[in-house]
Write a protein that holds these residues in place. Sequence first.
Motif, PDB file in Angstrom:
ATOM      1  N   VAL A 689       0.853  -1.205   0.000  1.00  0.00           N
ATOM      2  CA  VAL A 689       0.000   0.000   0.000  1.00  0.00           C
ATOM      3  C   VAL A 689       0.881   1.245   0.000  1.00  0.00           C
ATOM      4  N   ASN A 690       1.881   1.237   0.872  1.00  0.00           N
ATOM      5  CA  ASN A 690       2.761   2.411   0.953  1.00  0.00           C
ATOM      6  C   ASN A 690       3.519   2.639  -0.348  1.00  0.00           C
ATOM      7  N   ALA A 691       3.981   1.540  -0.950  1.00  0.00           N
ATOM      8  CA  ALA A 691       4.744   1.680  -2.192  1.00  0.00           C
ATOM      9  C   ALA A 691       3.845   2.287  -3.266  1.00  0.00           C
ATOM     10  N   ASP A 693       1.237   4.179  -2.818  1.00  0.00           N
ATOM     11  CA  ASP A 693       1.025   5.599  -2.500  1.00  0.00           C
ATOM     12  C   ASP A 693       2.234   6.437  -2.894  1.00  0.00           C
ATOM     13  N   ALA A 694       3.425   5.890  -2.633  1.00  0.00           N
ATOM     14  CA  ALA A 694       4.644   6.667  -2.874  1.00  0.00           C
ATOM     15  C   ALA A 694       4.856   6.902  -4.362  1.00  0.00           C
ATOM     16  N   MET A 695       4.235   6.069  -5.198  1.00  0.00           N
ATOM     17  CA  MET A 695       4.453   6.231  -6.644  1.00  0.00           C
ATOM     18  C   MET A 695       3.262   6.877  -7.330  1.00  0.00           C
ATOM     19  N   SER A 720      11.328  -3.045  -2.522  1.00  0.00           N
ATOM     20  CA  SER A 720      11.722  -1.687  -2.911  1.00  0.00           C
ATOM     21  C   SER A 720      10.769  -1.158  -3.974  1.00  0.00           C
ATOM     22  N   ASP A 721      10.691   0.145  -4.042  1.00  0.00           N
ATOM     23  CA  ASP A 721       9.831   0.756  -5.054  1.00  0.00           C
ATOM     24  C   ASP A 721      10.576   1.867  -5.750  1.00  0.00           C
ATOM     25  N   THR A 722       9.965   2.452  -6.744  1.00  0.00           N
ATOM     26  CA  THR A 722      10.611   3.557  -7.456  1.00  0.00           C
ATOM     27  C   THR A 722       9.852   4.853  -7.177  1.00  0.00           C
ATOM     28  N   ALA A 733      11.276   7.994  12.223  1.00  0.00           N
ATOM     29  CA  ALA A 733       9.928   8.343  12.690  1.00  0.00           C
ATOM     30  C   ALA A 733       8.811   7.555  12.001  1.00  0.00           C
ATOM     31  N   ILE A 734       9.073   7.079  10.799  1.00  0.00           N
ATOM     32  CA  ILE A 734       7.961   6.450  10.067  1.00  0.00           C
ATOM     33  C   ILE A 734       7.412   5.211  10.756  1.00  0.00           C
ATOM     34  N   PHE A 735       8.200   4.639  11.665  1.00  0.00           N
ATOM     35  CA  PHE A 735       7.691   3.461  12.378  1.00  0.00           C
ATOM     36  C   PHE A 735       6.903   3.830  13.633  1.00  0.00           C
ATOM     37  N   PHE A 738       1.020   6.578  14.384  1.00  0.00           N
ATOM     38  CA  PHE A 738       0.379   7.843  13.993  1.00  0.00           C
ATOM     39  C   PHE A 738       1.271   8.778  13.201  1.00  0.00           C
ATOM     40  N   PHE A 739       2.481   8.357  12.900  1.00  0.00           N
ATOM     41  CA  PHE A 739       3.276   9.235  12.051  1.00  0.00           C
ATOM     42  C   PHE A 739       2.849   9.034  10.613  1.00  0.00           C
ATOM     43  N   THR A 740       2.489  10.137   9.986  1.00  0.00           N
ATOM     44  CA  THR A 740       2.118  10.027   8.575  1.00  0.00           C
ATOM     45  C   THR A 740       2.427  11.328   7.861  1.00  0.00           C
ATOM     46  N   THR A 741       2.762  11.210   6.587  1.00  0.00           N
ATOM     47  CA  THR A 741       2.926  12.429   5.793  1.00  0.00           C
ATOM     48  C   THR A 741       1.788  12.525   4.784  1.00  0.00           C
ATOM     49  N   LYS A 742       0.836  11.600   4.914  1.00  0.00           N
ATOM     50  CA  LYS A 742      -0.245  11.584   3.923  1.00  0.00           C
ATOM     51  C   LYS A 742      -1.422  12.448   4.383  1.00  0.00           C
ATOM     52  N   ASP A 743      -2.332  12.642   3.461  1.00  0.00           N
ATOM     53  CA  ASP A 743      -3.569  13.350   3.790  1.00  0.00           C
ATOM     54  C   ASP A 743      -4.232  12.679   4.974  1.00  0.00           C
ATOM     55  N   LYS A 746      -6.281   9.755   4.203  1.00  0.00           N
ATOM     56  CA  LYS A 746      -5.651   8.597   3.588  1.00  0.00           C
ATOM     57  C   LYS A 746      -4.784   7.872   4.611  1.00  0.00           C
ATOM     58  N   GLY A 747      -3.926   8.636   5.274  1.00  0.00           N
ATOM     59  CA  GLY A 747      -2.971   8.004   6.170  1.00  0.00           C
ATOM     60  C   GLY A 747      -3.475   7.940   7.597  1.00  0.00           C
ATOM     61  N   THR A 748      -3.160   6.830   8.263  1.00  0.00           N
ATOM     62  CA  THR A 748      -3.452   6.763   9.694  1.00  0.00           C
ATOM     63  C   THR A 748      -2.149   6.785  10.469  1.00  0.00           C
ATOM     64  N   GLY A 749      -1.041   6.534   9.778  1.00  0.00           N
ATOM     65  CA  GLY A 749       0.232   6.472  10.480  1.00  0.00           C
ATOM     66  C   GLY A 749       0.414   5.192  11.278  1.00  0.00           C
ATOM     67  N   LEU A 750      -0.439   4.213  11.008  1.00  0.00           N
ATOM     68  CA  LEU A 750      -0.370   2.973  11.807  1.00  0.00           C
ATOM     69  C   LEU A 750       0.300   1.821  11.060  1.00  0.00           C
ATOM     70  N   GLY A 751       0.297   1.894   9.728  1.00  0.00           N
ATOM     71  CA  GLY A 751       0.735   0.750   8.923  1.00  0.00           C
ATOM     72  C   GLY A 751       2.112   0.238   9.335  1.00  0.00           C
ATOM     73  N   LEU A 752       3.096   1.131   9.311  1.00  0.00           N
ATOM     74  CA  LEU A 752       4.455   0.675   9.587  1.00  0.00           C
ATOM     75  C   LEU A 752       4.648   0.342  11.057  1.00  0.00           C
ATOM     76  N   SER A 753       3.973   1.063  11.932  1.00  0.00           N
ATOM     77  CA  SER A 753       4.181   0.774  13.348  1.00  0.00           C
ATOM     78  C   SER A 753       3.608  -0.600  13.686  1.00  0.00           C
TER      79      SER A 753
HETATM   80  P1  ADP Z   1       0.463   5.772   6.580  1.00  0.00           P
HETATM   81  O1  ADP Z   1       0.693   4.962   5.381  1.00  0.00           O
HETATM   82  O2  ADP Z   1      -0.925   5.701   7.082  1.00  0.00           O
HETATM   83  O3  ADP Z   1       0.973   7.178   6.476  1.00  0.00           O
HETATM   84  P2  ADP Z   1       2.535   4.192   7.650  1.00  0.00           P
HETATM   85  O4  ADP Z   1       2.973   3.939   9.065  1.00  0.00           O
HETATM   86  O5  ADP Z   1       2.267   3.005   6.815  1.00  0.00           O
HETATM   87  O6  ADP Z   1       1.286   5.107   7.758  1.00  0.00           O
HETATM   88  O7  ADP Z   1       3.625   5.079   6.946  1.00  0.00           O
HETATM   89  C1  ADP Z   1       4.160   6.192   7.609  1.00  0.00           C
HETATM   90  C2  ADP Z   1       4.853   7.118   6.651  1.00  0.00           C
HETATM   91  O8  ADP Z   1       6.018   6.509   6.119  1.00  0.00           O
HETATM   92  C3  ADP Z   1       4.095   7.451   5.440  1.00  0.00           C
HETATM   93  O9  ADP Z   1       3.180   8.489   5.683  1.00  0.00           O
HETATM   94  C4  ADP Z   1       5.179   7.881   4.457  1.00  0.00           C
HETATM   95  O10 ADP Z   1       5.601   9.208   4.723  1.00  0.00           O
HETATM   96  C5  ADP Z   1       6.312   6.997   4.842  1.00  0.00           C
HETATM   97  N1  ADP Z   1       6.409   5.881   3.911  1.00  0.00           N
HETATM   98  C6  ADP Z   1       6.019   4.596   4.165  1.00  0.00           C
HETATM   99  N2  ADP Z   1       6.289   3.814   3.090  1.00  0.00           N
HETATM  100  C7  ADP Z   1       6.858   4.615   2.152  1.00  0.00           C
HETATM  101  C8  ADP Z   1       7.356   4.385   0.822  1.00  0.00           C
HETATM  102  N3  ADP Z   1       7.331   3.174   0.239  1.00  0.00           N
HETATM  103  N4  ADP Z   1       7.904   5.435   0.165  1.00  0.00           N
HETATM  104  C9  ADP Z   1       7.961   6.655   0.740  1.00  0.00           C
HETATM  105  N5  ADP Z   1       7.502   6.928   1.987  1.00  0.00           N
HETATM  106  C10 ADP Z   1       6.967   5.905   2.684  1.00  0.00           C
END
Ligand code: ADP
Length: 786
Positions: A689-691, A693-695, A720-722, A733-735, A738-743, A746-753
């Motif tokens: 999902v993150n990959a 979004d990132a592309m 890996s993604d491009t 911080a991404i782990f 609640f850390f998110t850079t998304k709208d 869209k983002g909850t900031g929970l996925g990676l944690s």
């Molecule tokens: P969310 O996806 O809801 O923002 P995540 O914990 O999954 O929450 O991700 C946290 C943040 O990590 C994302 O908002 C994004 O800034 C960054 N991130 C995660 N995966 C990628 C990726 N593949 N490429 C770039 N940034 C990423």
Amino acid sequence: MKAANWFPTRILIVDDKEHIRESMRDRIARSSERYLVETTGSGADALEKVRRTSFDVVLSDLFLKGEMDGIEVTRRICEERPETRVIVFSGQESGESQRKVLQAGAFLYLSKPIDYDELIHGIETINKIRRTEQLGHYFRILAEISYDLQSSLDLKYLADRIVQGAYGLGYQRARLYLFDSDSQTLIGLAICGGSMPAEEFAQYRIPVAARPIIGELFYQDRPVIWDKKIIVDRFGQDSIKPWMDDFDLHEIPWIDCPLFVEKNQIGNLAVDHHGQPDLPITDDDLQIMGVLAGLAAQALNKSRLFERERLANASLRSILEDVPDAVITTDLQGTITFASPSGQRILGYRPKEMTGRPAASFYTDEKGDTQAGEAVAHLIMRRLRAEGPISNMRVHVRVKDGSIVPFSLSGSLLHDDRSNEVGTLGILRDLRVLEAQSRQYRDLLEGFGYGMLLLNKDGTISFVNRKAERLLQTASEHLEGKPFTELVMPMQLATFQESLDKVLATGDEVNVNLSLQRPDQTRITLEVRLTPTRIGTEVDGVALALYDRSELSAVIQSGRLMALGQMVAGVAHEINNPLNNMLVAARSIRDRLEPSNAFSERERDYFSMIERNAGRIGEIIRLLREFARPAEFTRNPLQIRRVIEDSLTFFRTRFLHRDIYIEIDLPNDLPSVLGEERRLQQVFVNLFVNAEDAMEGQSEPKKIRIEGRSAPERVIVEVSDTGKGIPDEIREAIFDPFFTTKDTNKGTGLGLSISKSILDLHRGSIEATSNPAGRGARFVIGLPTV
Ligand code: ADP
């Protein structure tokens, strides 16, 4: 067109000697242009003529050749046409014949040679009588119409009666229009006479602005006579063509009467001329139509007001039944004129027990002093007059059971159509209920775990929860009412102001990191989320959620995140039901109060905030619950390739549509790993999902590469993604939860944690690096082998 002063007088001369007839015709016609004179030589023919056309005066010689003499002619005319007056002249100076003539019904007897002054005087006297009779006739009809119009409030009946009345007054065709001032449209209401069916006329909707001619014709300040010639002269033949067809107008003139109430035109009554081509429309006609128009306007207006009031009352009553508050109106003396039935619930009194009594007799002060009621009532009146509508004034009322209950009073003055004050309207709300409710809102805001501040549009603080008090180390009473900018470090004022402006202007949420100054001069850097608060659709303030990152990293460092994660899962489960109940309760309160406008602005904010934030909590809980199915965790030997391919099943078509190319490089001989399939799948799902979004939206080729290799006691998988990659500053911080850079949506900031906590549970690892192959991100996962 000008109205004629008077009708022409139609005169018929009957004499068997032609030269006498003709010389009489000359003399009479010469004396006034209003005299229309015809002649005949025989009594029988005279009678025929009188039957065909209505003559006003017949001048007959006493001696006529043929069967009928002057006396017989007089008798027959007076019998058949009593409105026609007969003057008989004769050369015979006998009292006997004079008596006979008058007995037959003649109006006047003249002896020859005719004294023309006397004759003209006679004709004019007849005219006067005729006019008086005619007016008497009209006013009898008008009186009847007036009587009927007063006896009903039914618009359809009134409209029909008005046009029938006009028709009864002798006009050929009458049409009544109402004017709808909102849409500036004339609406066909009723028609009488003519060939157009009433239903067709009732379809008429004439936008006045689109038809300037109509505007000109209809909007006059008094009855006006029109005819086709005047209109053609004024507007040109072409411009009236379609209009004439529409209106089915003939050559004959008509009168347009505006219907006025006060100075407002509410409609129009148009009548076509009597139908006798050589009879002009007279001043009398205009006056009579003026009177009828006045009667009609009053009747229609009364009916419209009644209808409006009836509708308003019906909907008002149903609203009043529904609101949980007491609604009370008083007259200017403070006597209660209306009490809503719903008020009985909170006041105990039935409406009947309240109406007719002074409002002051229900008010008291806190201690229940009945003397205080007068003063309270006075104060309310004074405030209404001086400051306009009152909202939420605290008053005390002695309710039916004798107890003294605090109420919140909102009220305003009532005005009539002409904006004269006529009384007051007040809404009483049980403060005990309100206070309990607002405690609930506060509890809710307290429960969020964030620091919460509410700001008014001008940036002053209106609410601070306890968590925010702690973060800012300041009690809420020292913060509320102050501008929030006082807390912001000077160098960040511009940043904050910009964010605030953006939220207020766009209604979007904005995240900023702000350094805030505490009273002890220490500072704290907080992540601040600005969310608009709204009244209806209009943004009227901002909610600030303050989020302390350092607190969280402390938790993470102390290794308690796992435990916390488990707890969160449990809590998530427990919260869901009460949260739903709360949301349903909040909505039902709002749905009930909203239509009656019983909300204060602040309450409305709270409601929309509750709903929005509760919705968001719900979403987060859903996510948490999904990941954290109860604590049991069983590990089995798994083929990581299987796990990854299963995770990809959802994505294959999705990626195809989005031009995302998947490259898998997983050797067949990778050792089995030890893990729980579902949770590991979840980790990969999150990474995909993150990959994606990132592309998103990028034009460069989109690729996700999954590569596996074996290491001592471990299997390493790299995803890996491009995409846009992860800046160094946030790689750690991404782990964080609640850390998110998304709208926000869209983002909850929970996925990676969550992914990280799953791997922790497996004694595995996850790291983020930049993609060595150029742009994009790379996540490296390690899992222990069997
Ligand atoms: P969310 O996806 O809801 O923002 P995540 O914990 O999954 O929450 O991700 C946290 C943040 O990590 C994302 O908002 C994004 O800034 C960054 N991130 C995660 N995966 C990628 C990726 N593949 N490429 C770039 N940034 C990423």
